[in-house]
Design a protein around this motif. Structure first.
Motif, PDB file in Angstrom:
ATOM      1  N   THR A 212      32.761   8.836 -26.776  1.00 56.48           N
ATOM      2  CA  THR A 212      31.575   9.647 -27.402  1.00 56.48           C
ATOM      3  C   THR A 212      32.066  10.169 -28.660  1.00 56.48           C
ATOM      4  O   THR A 212      31.395  10.367 -29.735  1.00 56.48           O
ATOM      5  CB  THR A 212      30.956  10.762 -26.334  1.00 56.48           C
ATOM      6  OG1 THR A 212      30.905  10.140 -25.149  1.00 56.48           O
ATOM      7  CG2 THR A 212      29.858  11.454 -26.701  1.00 56.48           C
ATOM      8  N   ASP A 213      33.382  10.879 -28.688  1.00 55.42           N
ATOM      9  CA  ASP A 213      33.666  11.433 -29.874  1.00 55.42           C
ATOM     10  C   ASP A 213      33.800  10.451 -30.963  1.00 55.42           C
ATOM     11  O   ASP A 213      33.612  10.779 -32.305  1.00 55.42           O
ATOM     12  CB  ASP A 213      35.117  12.293 -29.564  1.00 55.42           C
ATOM     13  CG  ASP A 213      34.984  13.419 -28.893  1.00 55.42           C
ATOM     14  OD1 ASP A 213      33.814  13.954 -28.645  1.00 55.42           O
ATOM     15  OD2 ASP A 213      36.179  13.866 -28.559  1.00 55.42           O
ATOM     16  N   ARG A 214      34.079   9.439 -30.779  1.00 51.71           N
ATOM     17  CA  ARG A 214      34.283   8.365 -31.973  1.00 51.71           C
ATOM     18  C   ARG A 214      33.035   7.786 -32.384  1.00 51.71           C
ATOM     19  O   ARG A 214      32.880   7.587 -33.664  1.00 51.71           O
ATOM     20  CB  ARG A 214      35.198   7.117 -31.330  1.00 51.71           C
ATOM     21  CG  ARG A 214      36.601   7.162 -31.050  1.00 51.71           C
ATOM     22  CD  ARG A 214      37.483   5.898 -30.959  1.00 51.71           C
ATOM     23  NE  ARG A 214      37.072   5.050 -29.745  1.00 51.71           N
ATOM     24  CZ  ARG A 214      37.256   4.838 -28.496  1.00 51.71           C
ATOM     25  NH1 ARG A 214      38.161   5.901 -28.277  1.00 51.71           N
ATOM     26  NH2 ARG A 214      36.838   4.112 -27.819  1.00 51.71           N
ATOM     27  N   LEU A 215      32.107   7.387 -31.365  1.00 51.09           N
ATOM     28  CA  LEU A 215      30.644   7.236 -31.689  1.00 51.09           C
ATOM     29  C   LEU A 215      30.091   8.253 -32.614  1.00 51.09           C
ATOM     30  O   LEU A 215      29.342   8.077 -33.692  1.00 51.09           O
ATOM     31  CB  LEU A 215      29.895   7.159 -30.673  1.00 51.09           C
ATOM     32  CG  LEU A 215      30.125   5.699 -29.694  1.00 51.09           C
ATOM     33  CD1 LEU A 215      29.505   5.762 -28.506  1.00 51.09           C
ATOM     34  CD2 LEU A 215      29.966   4.453 -30.379  1.00 51.09           C
ATOM     35  N   SER A 216      30.242   9.582 -32.184  1.00 53.21           N
ATOM     36  CA  SER A 216      29.685  10.519 -33.148  1.00 53.21           C
ATOM     37  C   SER A 216      30.475  10.825 -34.488  1.00 53.21           C
ATOM     38  O   SER A 216      29.847  11.058 -35.504  1.00 53.21           O
ATOM     39  CB  SER A 216      30.157  11.939 -32.161  1.00 53.21           C
ATOM     40  OG  SER A 216      29.749  13.067 -33.057  1.00 53.21           O
ATOM     41  N   ALA A 217      31.794  10.658 -34.405  1.00 45.82           N
ATOM     42  CA  ALA A 217      32.684  10.688 -35.623  1.00 45.82           C
ATOM     43  C   ALA A 217      32.174   9.561 -36.517  1.00 45.82           C
ATOM     44  O   ALA A 217      32.079   9.848 -37.960  1.00 45.82           O
ATOM     45  CB  ALA A 217      33.869  10.457 -35.384  1.00 45.82           C
ATOM     46  N   THR A 218      31.676   8.291 -36.144  1.00 48.76           N
ATOM     47  CA  THR A 218      31.137   7.389 -36.907  1.00 48.76           C
ATOM     48  C   THR A 218      29.923   7.775 -37.901  1.00 48.76           C
ATOM     49  O   THR A 218      29.863   7.519 -39.125  1.00 48.76           O
ATOM     50  CB  THR A 218      30.646   6.054 -36.276  1.00 48.76           C
ATOM     51  OG1 THR A 218      32.088   5.636 -35.812  1.00 48.76           O
ATOM     52  CG2 THR A 218      30.332   4.879 -37.157  1.00 48.76           C
ATOM     53  N   VAL A 219      29.297   8.528 -37.366  1.00 52.17           N
ATOM     54  CA  VAL A 219      28.028   9.082 -38.246  1.00 52.17           C
ATOM     55  C   VAL A 219      28.040  10.187 -38.938  1.00 52.17           C
ATOM     56  O   VAL A 219      27.978  10.226 -40.093  1.00 52.17           O
ATOM     57  CB  VAL A 219      26.845   9.554 -37.079  1.00 52.17           C
ATOM     58  CG1 VAL A 219      25.767  10.004 -37.806  1.00 52.17           C
ATOM     59  CG2 VAL A 219      26.358   8.272 -36.128  1.00 52.17           C
ATOM     60  N   TYR A 220      29.145  11.019 -38.651  1.00 48.57           N
ATOM     61  CA  TYR A 220      29.622  11.921 -39.386  1.00 48.57           C
ATOM     62  C   TYR A 220      30.614  11.533 -40.558  1.00 48.57           C
ATOM     63  O   TYR A 220      30.284  12.085 -41.788  1.00 48.57           O
ATOM     64  CB  TYR A 220      30.597  13.210 -38.878  1.00 48.57           C
ATOM     65  CG  TYR A 220      30.034  14.064 -37.926  1.00 48.57           C
ATOM     66  CD1 TYR A 220      29.017  14.923 -38.247  1.00 48.57           C
ATOM     67  CD2 TYR A 220      30.332  14.068 -36.607  1.00 48.57           C
ATOM     68  CE1 TYR A 220      28.333  15.964 -37.445  1.00 48.57           C
ATOM     69  CE2 TYR A 220      29.642  15.081 -35.751  1.00 48.57           C
ATOM     70  CZ  TYR A 220      28.611  15.909 -36.170  1.00 48.57           C
ATOM     71  OH  TYR A 220      27.907  16.850 -35.179  1.00 48.57           O
ATOM     72  N   GLU A 221      31.096  10.588 -40.444  1.00 51.52           N
ATOM     73  CA  GLU A 221      31.874   9.699 -41.678  1.00 51.52           C
ATOM     74  C   GLU A 221      30.820   9.223 -42.621  1.00 51.52           C
ATOM     75  O   GLU A 221      31.155   9.538 -43.768  1.00 51.52           O
ATOM     76  CB  GLU A 221      32.627   8.669 -41.019  1.00 51.52           C
ATOM     77  CG  GLU A 221      33.315   7.849 -42.174  1.00 51.52           C
ATOM     78  CD  GLU A 221      34.624   8.640 -42.451  1.00 51.52           C
ATOM     79  OE1 GLU A 221      35.144   8.667 -43.506  1.00 51.52           O
ATOM     80  OE2 GLU A 221      35.415   9.327 -41.682  1.00 51.52           O
ATOM     81  N   ARG A 222      29.804   8.634 -42.227  1.00 52.26           N
ATOM     82  CA  ARG A 222      28.961   8.182 -43.231  1.00 52.26           C
ATOM     83  C   ARG A 222      27.718   9.143 -43.920  1.00 52.26           C
ATOM     84  O   ARG A 222      27.145   8.885 -44.880  1.00 52.26           O
ATOM     85  CB  ARG A 222      28.271   6.959 -42.984  1.00 52.26           C
ATOM     86  CG  ARG A 222      27.186   7.023 -41.479  1.00 52.26           C
ATOM     87  CD  ARG A 222      26.651   5.709 -41.329  1.00 52.26           C
ATOM     88  NE  ARG A 222      25.772   5.783 -40.117  1.00 52.26           N
ATOM     89  CZ  ARG A 222      26.019   5.217 -38.897  1.00 52.26           C
ATOM     90  NH1 ARG A 222      27.221   4.617 -38.724  1.00 52.26           N
ATOM     91  NH2 ARG A 222      25.037   5.261 -38.003  1.00 52.26           N
ATOM     92  N   ALA A 223      27.664  10.150 -42.908  1.00 45.07           N
ATOM     93  CA  ALA A 223      26.572  11.130 -43.511  1.00 45.07           C
ATOM     94  C   ALA A 223      26.935  12.464 -44.172  1.00 45.07           C
ATOM     95  O   ALA A 223      26.138  12.774 -45.252  1.00 45.07           O
ATOM     96  CB  ALA A 223      26.011  11.757 -42.132  1.00 45.07           C
ATOM     97  N   LEU A 224      28.271  12.654 -44.024  1.00 40.99           N
ATOM     98  CA  LEU A 224      28.940  13.774 -44.808  1.00 40.99           C
ATOM     99  C   LEU A 224      30.432  13.654 -45.542  1.00 40.99           C
ATOM    100  O   LEU A 224      30.991  12.777 -44.936  1.00 40.99           O
ATOM    101  CB  LEU A 224      29.017  15.074 -43.860  1.00 40.99           C
ATOM    102  CG  LEU A 224      27.853  15.503 -43.168  1.00 40.99           C
ATOM    103  CD1 LEU A 224      28.187  16.451 -41.998  1.00 40.99           C
ATOM    104  CD2 LEU A 224      26.913  16.003 -44.029  1.00 40.99           C
ATOM    105  N   SER A 225      30.512  14.126 -46.594  1.00 42.23           N
ATOM    106  CA  SER A 225      31.589  13.962 -47.342  1.00 42.23           C
ATOM    107  C   SER A 225      32.718  15.037 -46.635  1.00 42.23           C
ATOM    108  O   SER A 225      32.364  15.760 -45.526  1.00 42.23           O
ATOM    109  CB  SER A 225      31.656  14.522 -48.775  1.00 42.23           C
ATOM    110  OG  SER A 225      31.432  15.673 -48.799  1.00 42.23           O
ATOM    111  N   PRO A 226      33.894  14.675 -46.720  1.00 44.33           N
ATOM    112  CA  PRO A 226      35.049  15.528 -45.944  1.00 44.33           C
ATOM    113  C   PRO A 226      34.763  16.997 -46.488  1.00 44.33           C
ATOM    114  O   PRO A 226      35.044  17.973 -45.513  1.00 44.33           O
ATOM    115  CB  PRO A 226      36.133  15.153 -46.783  1.00 44.33           C
ATOM    116  CG  PRO A 226      35.991  13.483 -47.116  1.00 44.33           C
ATOM    117  CD  PRO A 226      34.852  13.727 -47.707  1.00 44.33           C
ATOM    118  N   SER A 227      34.497  17.394 -47.629  1.00 46.37           N
ATOM    119  CA  SER A 227      34.049  18.862 -47.703  1.00 46.37           C
ATOM    120  C   SER A 227      32.946  19.378 -47.133  1.00 46.37           C
ATOM    121  O   SER A 227      32.760  20.643 -46.893  1.00 46.37           O
ATOM    122  CB  SER A 227      34.126  19.184 -49.352  1.00 46.37           C
ATOM    123  OG  SER A 227      33.016  18.480 -49.919  1.00 46.37           O
TER     124      SER A 227
END
Length: 245
Positions: A212-227
């Motif tokens: 679940t964490d990995r699936l969620s992280a995939t979206v955060y990766e493409r939706a938001l920059s690191p900052s």
């Protein structure tokens, strides 16, 4: 502000988002809102309101979409709830309850709302019927009502991902509940009778959490920059402090 990885973001923000959603759905003010709009039974309000975005479906469809609730609880509550005014109207009234609660309890944070909406737009809806149903609903115009609605969307997104993950590792709904929670949690979700010992399933439950964490992280990766991820996690934390104490 700094930067966060996508995985750090999901671990910093997702539980708080879950807890804010649980807060408004279980609040007596939400129950009172339901009663004012025709739902004498708060549980019928909950099931018909939350799942009404699925449309005029049989209870078995709702059971499948929710995942962890006992069918013996869902079926009568769904049928009672949709009898009030239909499924889609139940969802509309539930959205009004969400908005009204948000105006009273959630801070006005346009930046958090903006970032959260970026995540919502970036998410893939395949296999996530409740999230997709709620995403198709109109958003409040702005302010705390809109933010609360968007946080609800993120909660449905994470919940749907987790149901996908527990299913993928071979856990049925009751096993998934008992592998991570005491029996009282299963009772709260409507499970009756003798409950099995699911300690042997704990490793698979932990695996599901990681998926679940990995699936969620995939979206955060493409939706938001690191900052932006660091900013998002910080603002979610502040909202959590304001709402949850």
């Amino acid at each position: 502000m700094g930067e966060l990885s996508a995985l750090e973001t999901t671990r910093a923000a997702d539980q708080i988002i879950h807890d804010i959603g649980a807060k408004w759905m279980l609040d007596k003010a939400t129950w009172a809102h339901g009663k004012k709009h025709g739902f004498d039974n708060p549980f019928a309000h909950y099931f018909a309101g939350r799942c009404g975005v699925l449309g005029d479906v049989e209870a078995d469809v709702v059971i499948a979409a929710l995942g962890w609730f006992a069918p013996e609880l869902v079926r009568p509550m769904w049928d009672e709830g949709v009898a009030v005014a239909g499924a889609r109207e139940a969802a509309r009234r539930y959205a009004l309850a969400c908005a009204d609660w948000g105006r009273e309890h959630v801070p006005d944070d346009p930046r958090l709302c903006e970032l959260a909406e970026q995540v919502v737009r970036a998410a893939e809806g395949s296999g996530l019927p409740l999230f997709s149903g709620w995403r198709a609903e109109p958003l409040p115009e702005g302010g705390p009502a809109r933010l609360t609605h968007v946080l609800h969307l993120l909660r449905e997104w994470r919940g749907g991902l987790h149901l996908v993950a527990t299913t993928a590792v071979g856990l049925d709904p009751l096993e998934a509940v008992l592998a991570a929670n005491p029996p009282e949690r299963a009772r709260f979700l409507g499970w009756q009778g003798d409950l099995p010992n699911c300690d042997a399933h704990k490793p698979r439950r932990a695996e599901a959490e990681e998926i679940t964490d990995r699936l969620s992280a995939t979206v955060y990766e493409r939706a938001l920059s690191p900052s932006e991820r660091a900013e998002f996690a910080d603002l979610v934390g502040r909202a959590g402090t304001a709402v949850l104490g």
